[in-house]
Every structure is written in C-alpha cells, then in structure tokens.
Write an enzyme that holds these catalytic residues in place. Structure first.
Site, short mmCIF file in Angstrom:
data_model
loop_
_atom_site.label_atom_id
_atom_site.label_comp_id
_atom_site.label_asym_id
_atom_site.label_seq_id
_atom_site.Cartn_x
_atom_site.Cartn_y
_atom_site.Cartn_z
N ASP A 93 0.83 -1.20 0.00
CA ASP A 93 0.00 0.00 0.00
C ASP A 93 0.87 1.25 0.00
O ASP A 93 2.02 1.23 0.46
CB ASP A 93 -0.92 0.01 1.23
CG ASP A 93 -1.86 -1.17 1.23
OD1 ASP A 93 -2.07 -1.76 0.15
OD2 ASP A 93 -2.38 -1.51 2.31
N ASN A 94 0.29 2.34 -0.47
CA ASN A 94 1.03 3.60 -0.53
C ASN A 94 1.59 4.01 0.83
O ASN A 94 2.78 4.37 0.91
CB ASN A 94 0.11 4.70 -1.09
CG ASN A 94 0.80 6.02 -1.25
OD1 ASN A 94 1.18 6.67 -0.27
ND2 ASN A 94 0.99 6.45 -2.48
#
Length: 860
Positions: free
Chosen positions: A664-665
C-alpha cells in the site's frame, strides 16, 4: 510381420511372433486374407506348434520392424523388440556376437519421443552405453525436453554433449514430470483449493493441501531428475571418448534456442547465436546462413519474451533481408521490438520495404509508436502520410500514437521557447509556433477527425488517450477539448481525470476554463465522489477562493466548483463486484473499448523516475528494495510517474521490471521485483501458492475502555472488495449473503513484541494475501493500526500519527535459480521509530528480538 502389424492385433501379434505371448483368436485368419502375408501367418503358427518348429524372427527382420515402429511412433512395440534384441545380444556375447547398431536405438528413441515418453527415453540412454550414443540420440532427448518446454531438464544433456561440467542444476518450472508416473501432472491451486474436510482452520488446510500437492509432484519429478542425471553422465562419457560422434550440430542449437524462446532466456540465446557465428575448424551445418537465419528467429523470440527490445533489434539488424521477405511473421516480430526499443529507422525499413503492399494498420501503428518513442515527430508525420498514400485506414491505435507524438513535440517546443506565456494555455490563432501551438492545433484536428470517423467505443480510446497526454503535458486546452468530445459522443469520463484537469487549470491560472469544466462536470457526474477526489477538489476550491479574492479569477468560479463538490455520498454509488471490477456497463461496446484501451496502454513506455532507491539485494534474477512510506508501488497511469516502478525503471536503465506483489502507498518495507521472465514466473508461482513467508510490523491502537491485545491471536475473516469503491476492502456481514459469497478466505497471525500505554507493537504474519488484509483484520479485531485513516479512523491516538505504522519487515522466498531459501529484511525506517518513541514505546527490545536490522542472507 509388417503386413500383419497394420491390423488391430498389432501388439499381440508382435508378442506372439517373438514367442512371448498367446496367438490371438482370429489373427491367423486376418493375416492370411492377403497372399502377401502368408509367410507371416506360417511364422506365427510355427511359433506356437501349429506346424513344424521354425526359427524365430531373424535379427534383420526385427531391426526392420523396429524401423517401422520408429516411423509410426509405436513405442510399446519398439521397447519390446529392443528388449528382445538385448536378450539375444547378451546370450551371444560369449560367442562373439556383434553389438546392437546405433540405428536401432535411434528408432526406439524416435518412437518414444513421438509419444512424449521422456522417462523411457532416459532409461534407454542408460542402457545403451557410451559406445552407442551419438549426436542424433542426444538430439532426441533435447527434442523431448523442447516438447515439454523444460529448459532446465535439457541443460545437463547440452552441457554433457559439449563436454562441459554438469555442475549443479535444478529441474524446476517445466512440464517435464509428465509421463514419469501416475499423478505426475496433477497440480493443486493452493489458494483456491482449500479442502473443506480439513476443517475451519485455514492454516491447517493450506498446509495440508500444500503438502499433498508437493509430495505428488515432487515424487515424480525427483524420479525423472534422477534418471536425467544418470543419462547425462553416460552422454558425458560418450562425449569424452568419441568427441567426433557426440557434438552439437545445427539441430542441437535449434532445440536449445527454441527452449530459450518461450521462457525468455535471452542471455543464453544470444550466447548461442554468438557461438554459431564463430566458424569452427571443420564447417558444420550450424554455420550455414540458412540455419543461422532460422536460429535468429528463436533468439529474437527469447529477447522479446523478456522485454529485451534492444537486444532483439540488434539481432534484427543481423538478419538476412531475404528472411524478412519470406517470413512475414518474423518481420512483424522484429517490428514490434523496434517499436518498443525504439528504433524508428528499422521500423520504417520493415514497413516500407519488406511489408510493402501488405502492411496493415497494426504495422503502421507499430511504426508510429517507434517514431513517438524516439521523439521524432517528423518521422511520425511521414509514417502517417505513407499510411494514407497506401490507402490503409487508420485505427484507434494509429490516431492515439500520432496525437501523442504531436503533444510531446508541443511540450518539447514549449520547453525550448521558455516561459513566454502561460504554459498549457489554449492555443490561439495568432500565437504562431510559440509554446508548441502548431503541434497542439494538429493534435486537435486529428482528435476531431478520430471522433468523426471511428466508432464511438474506439473513438473513446483516442479521446481518453489524448486526455491522458494533455494531463501529463499540462495542456489545458487539449484536455478540455478531449472531455468535450467525450461528452458529445456520450462516453463516460473518469471523475478523477476531470478533477486532475481542474487542478491543472488552477495551477496555470486558467480560471474561465476551470469554471466551464466544473459546470459541465457537475451536470454530467451523477455518482458519489470518492475520498481522494474530494480532497483534491477541496484544494482547488480553496485556491479559487483565494484567486477570486485577489481579483485573479472571475466571479462564479467558486460557485461552479462548490456545485461540483456538492455531489456527495447520497448520490447513486458506482457498484463493484467482489474483486473490485465495475459492475456497470457490461455491453460488448464497453468491452471492446476496454480491450482497445489496454492495447494502447501497453504501447506506452513507463517513464523513469530519477529518485534514489534503497537496494536490499540484487542479482541477475531479482531485485529487492526498501519502499518508503508515501510512495505507490505502481503508477496509476502509465503516463504518470513517482512510483517505485518508475524508480526501478530508471535504476535498470529504462527496462521495465516484473511486478510480483504490491505494498500500500502508506506502507513501507520489502518490495520484490523480477528481472527476467524465468525468475518472474518462478516467483509469481511462489506468491500464488503462498510458498513464502512475510513478517510485518504493525502498531495496534488500544482505547482506554478496550481490552489490550493478548500476546498472540489470529484473525480468520473473509475479505471482499468494497461494493462502492474499488480502492477499499471490507469484511461482509452475515446478513449480506451475496457479498459474503464473493468474499475470499483470509487469515492473519498476530504476536505482540512490545507494549505501551495505548499501543501494542505486533508481528503480523498474513497466511493469505488479500488487499489491505492486515489493516482490515486489525480493525476487525478491535485494535486498528495506528495512523490508518481508512480503517478505524475513529479510534486513532490523539494527536494522530504522521504515517501508517505498518512496515513489511521481512520476506522469505526460494531463489528462482539457486533453489536456496532467501530472506530479505528492510530496516525499520526512522520515521516509524520516531512515531513509536513519540507514543512512549520502549525500543530497547529491538536489540533482543529478530526485529533488528539484518542483511540479506541465505537460510541453511
């Protein structure tokens, strides 16, 4: 015997002829129906006492029957006959009988190879001995491995044939276990095939299924590999004793190059081609120009399979022109490589000379792609004019490529002209060529032509591609024209793209265009606005208010933006299925548009980002890096950058890596990429079958009125994509049976390693791999991860953390080439440690646990 062998009694007749089986009922009658088979009939009867005893089949007759079996692929009969001949040879050894000729073994190998009986072929090689092995025998083994697409299995035969040390090798990744025994080709999908009989414990089910699948496959594979080792040793002895009879020829090179092609073994293919060009002391077929041209095809295929476009183009320059003229498939293969490399000169030569008169719109699209990638707008215009002269109707790919070339040329012209006027402003008639206005005019004309001549679904591909190029190059006028044409064609426009256009307009100060676009978007957009789009739009509204107060923006801009922002969650939501795919617009036209958009997207080279990367480990097969928080794994669109993939593209010199998994970012930690196709296939299988181990560090929040997490706990809850957002996941409730049926099983193990007043640092080990699995399971258990604004935002500490306290600490895999377990560890980032310290977590335990920083290492 040959006449009788064409009947349905063939196997039993042969057994009877050698005196090892009963005479089948009716076989004699069937045989004597032809006067040409009476001799065979008498032989069969004599073998069973129906007449005076006669001698068995002669050696020459059995060799002749063996030749027939080899041509027809009758491998069972061939094995019976060769066994009988071996028995006779052993019986006659004391009398000085001659050995079996090599041709007999060749016939049996040919029959077995035609039916992919690799195990039997390996057994024959160990039986025949070094004195009867020659190049033809080894070529049959290479051919069998080529049919199975098993490069690793063919490698020891190739090394033994060349007199090289066998070394250590692994027989993984091929279908070579087929034919080695019962159940050899049974494979089990570990993730999707959880046996219900095991019970509700997902971990036990996964382990049981994995063990059963591995034992069935590895037993047959191990048996085959043991036979291959024995056969390779016999070949090595034959090559050392009779080097003139056992050496590679043109067919040997062809087999190895063909094996390199499907799996993308480009470096091995180039080495083989380079070796073929060296004239040996005695000329052989491998150095003939015709053979070299044929082998170049396999080498080019190997390079293109592993995205080695430049190497493929270099081979293309070495191909004789006659091969391009005679093989159009190979010509188009090299053309695709030239388009991706890029090499506009070679692409132009292939299209205008070797494909003259038969070039299709796909060929011209490849030529336009090569010109665009080369940043040569004049070559693109020449290709476009040549296509029109040849009366080839351009398709959506041709329009998208030529418009992209014009936009990129306009961007280059604007940069060369300097900050003369507002960058990205709409072109004016009296603006001359300042800022690339001429190129933008050309692009708009082509855009209108595409919208008028193409069918709406395909025209939408061109319009969306133009919109993407305009956003990337920051040309507000072209972006507005693209959106207007999309609306005119009644085609959907992604709201995120409209918000991005508004952001560009606000940055450039084009407030009249911003007001017009906002008004149109408010009327057209009827679904709810997602969270990240709402945040970006709120920033545009704030900038508009400031500009309006300063008199830089006309009155009404803020009202138009606010009306667009008023589209809220009460509006109809866009529906998504359990895997995040949109359930809306499933017509054939929409599917055609999606496929065409995918083809165009793949034609765009991923841009390189010069930002540095923290390399944990690198070799020829894989690259492990440490991803920082706040950087996405892949770009949202291929024309955008600032992702880890863009950074790795720059690190690898412009070559795209193989993406194996994502983080995930806001998550930091170990991120693994493949560097070649064989390694990527092996690693992708490990991720798919969960033959690996991941360890995350997750800081869980503890509310004052909630119980603290125990020392260890498991969360077993199915996860599905959110029904209204493809960017989120959720755990469906028992009442929502439809969503529950689409959910996928998920399991995560948590173990506490450190505690504070309102925080518990845990090791999180996901058994399955679902999107946002650890974050959702932590929130579902009642202790959300600190800093998570999407899952459990209401229970975050005050003040909130500056980042998501989730870190992919280690990843353990099996090396795709060496077969040894490897563990990669990403050190805990400084910002992560700072947040833990701010939340009063004692960090001294890190020196006493496995969480301290480690270097990449192999595990014994």
């Amino acid at each position: 015997l040959l006449m009788a062998s064409i009947t349905r009694f063939r196997p039993r007749i042969t057994s009877a002829a050698t005196g090892r089986g009963p005479l089948p009922h009716g076989a004699w009658v069937h045989a004597v129906r032809s006067s040409m088979a009476r001799t065979t009939g008498r032989l069969l009867c004599s073998a069973h006492g129906d007449a005076e005893p006669q001698p068995k089949l002669s050696r020459d007759a059995m060799l002749g029957s063996l030749r027939a079996c080899g041509k027809r692929g009758r491998w069972r009969i061939a094995l019976d006959i060769i066994a009988e001949l071996e028995m006779e040879q052993r019986a006659n050894e004391s009398g000085g009988g001659s050995a079996l000729p090599t041709s007999a073994w060749r016939d049996v190998m040919l029959a077995c190879r035609k039916h992919r009986r690799l195990a039997e072929m390996l057994d024959l090689v160990t039986r025949m001995g070094p004195e009867q092995i020659d190049t033809v025998i080894v070529n049959e083994l290479l051919h069998a491995a080529r049919i199975e697409e098993d490069y690793q299995l063919a490698l020891p035969f190739w090394r033994a044939m060349r007199g090289e040390p066998l070394g250590e090798w692994r027989g993984g990744g091929g279908a070579g276990a087929r034919g080695a025994g019962e159940g050899a080709d049974d494979d089990v999908d570990i993730v999707g095939g959880i046996a219900e009989s095991v019970g509700d414990d997902v971990a036990s089910a996964l382990e049981a299924t994995r063990t059963a699948a591995s034992s069935r496959w590895s037993a047959a594979r191990a048996k085959l590999l043991a036979s291959a080792v024995s056969a390779a040793e016999v070949i090595a002895r034959a090559a050392s004793e009779r080097s003139e009879a056992v050496r590679p020829d043109g067919l040997s090179y062809q087999h190895m190059l063909t094996l390199c092609g499907p799996v993308g073994r480009w470096s091995e293919a180039l080495a083989l081609v380079g070796e073929m060009r060296i004239p040996p002391a005695e000329p052989t077929a491998k150095c003939q120009p015709e053979a070299l041209a044929t082998h170049l095809f396999a080498a080019v295929r190997a390079c293109t399979r592993d995205r080695r476009w430049r190497e493929a183009v270099q081979l293309g320059h070495a191909v004789p022109p006659s091969m391009f003229s005679n093989d159009k498939f190979f010509t188009r293969l090299v053309l695709g490589a030239a388009a991706a490399a890029p090499d506009a000169a070679l692409a132009s030569e292939l299209v205008t000379q070797h494909l003259r008169g038969i070039a299709s719109h796909e060929d011209y699209a490849a030529l336009l792609r090569a010109a665009r990638a080369s940043r040569d707008v004049f070559a693109a215009r020449e290709a476009w004019d040549a296509m029109l002269v040849a009366n080839v109707k351009p398709d959506e790919q041709c329009f998208a490529q030529i418009i992209g070339s014009e936009v990129e040329a306009a961007m280059a012209a604007r940069q060369a002209a300097g900050p003369g006027r507002a960058a990205g402003a709409a072109p004016k008639e009296d603006s001359g060529c300042v800022g690339g206005a001429v190129e933008i005019e050309r692009a708009m004309a082509l855009l209108r032509e595409a919208a008028s001549v193409l069918e709406p679904p395909l025209a939408g591909v061109v319009l969306i591609a133009s919109l993407g190029s305009a956003i990337s190059a920051r040309f507000m006028g072209l972006a507005s024209e693209s959106i207007a044409l999309l609306h005119a064609a009644e085609l959907p426009v992604e709201f995120a793209a409209q918000v991005r256009v508004l952001e560009i307009g606000a940055e450039l100060g084009e407030w009249p265009l911003v007001a017009a676009e906002a008004a149109v978007a408010a009327k057209r957009h009827t679904s709810s606005v997602e969270h990240h789009d709402r945040q970006a739009l709120t920033a545009v509204v704030a900038a508009a208010r400031l500009a309006e107060a300063e008199g830089a923006a006309p009155i009404g801009v803020v009202d138009a933006l606010v009306s667009l922002l008023s589209v809220n969650e009460s509006a109809p939501s866009r529906l998504y299925d359990g895997r995040g795919k949109s359930c809306k617009d499933g017509s054939d036209a929409a599917e055609e548009r999606r496929l065409a958009s995918r083809r165009y997207s793949k034609s765009i080279a991923i841009s390189a980002d010069e930002s540095p990367i923290d390399v944990i480990f690198e070799d020829d097969s894989l690259l492990a890096v440490s991803k920082p928080s706040g950087v996405s794994t892949i770009p949202r669109h291929r024309f955008e950058g600032e992702s880890m993939v863009n950074r790795v593209v720059h690190y690898l010199g412009g070559r795209s890596p193989y993406v194996l998994h994502r983080l995930d970012n806001p998550t930091s930690g170990v991120l693994l990429f493949g560097k070649n196709r064989p390694a990527a296939r092996s690693l992708a299988k490990q991720f798919s079958l969960r033959h690996l181990s991941k360890v995350y560090l997750a800081a869980l929040c503890c509310a004052d009125d909630a119980a603290s997490p125990p020392e260890s706990f498991d969360v077993d809850a199915p996860i599905a994509r959110h029904p209204t957002s493809s960017l989120l996941s959720w755990i469906p409730t028992d009442e929502d049976k439809e969503a529950k049926s689409r959910a996928q099983r998920a399991l995560t193990h948590f173990r506490a390693v450190g505690r504070a007043a309102h925080l518990v640092l845990c090791e999180a080990r996901p058994v399955t791999g679902r999107m946002h699995q650890i974050r959702i399971h932590a929130e579902h258990a009642g202790w959300p991860i600190a800093g998570d604004t999407q899952y459990g935002a209401a229970r975050q500490p005050n003040p909130q953390c500056g980042r998501l306290l989730l870190h992919a600490h280690s990843l353990q895999i099996e090396h795709p080439e060496l077969g040894t377990p490897m563990r990669f560890v990403a050190p805990i980032p400084e910002d992560y440690l700072a947040e833990l310290k701010r939340l009063d977590l004692d960090l001294s335990f890190l020196e006493l646990t496995s969480l301290k920083s480690e270097t990449p290492q192999a595990i014994d």
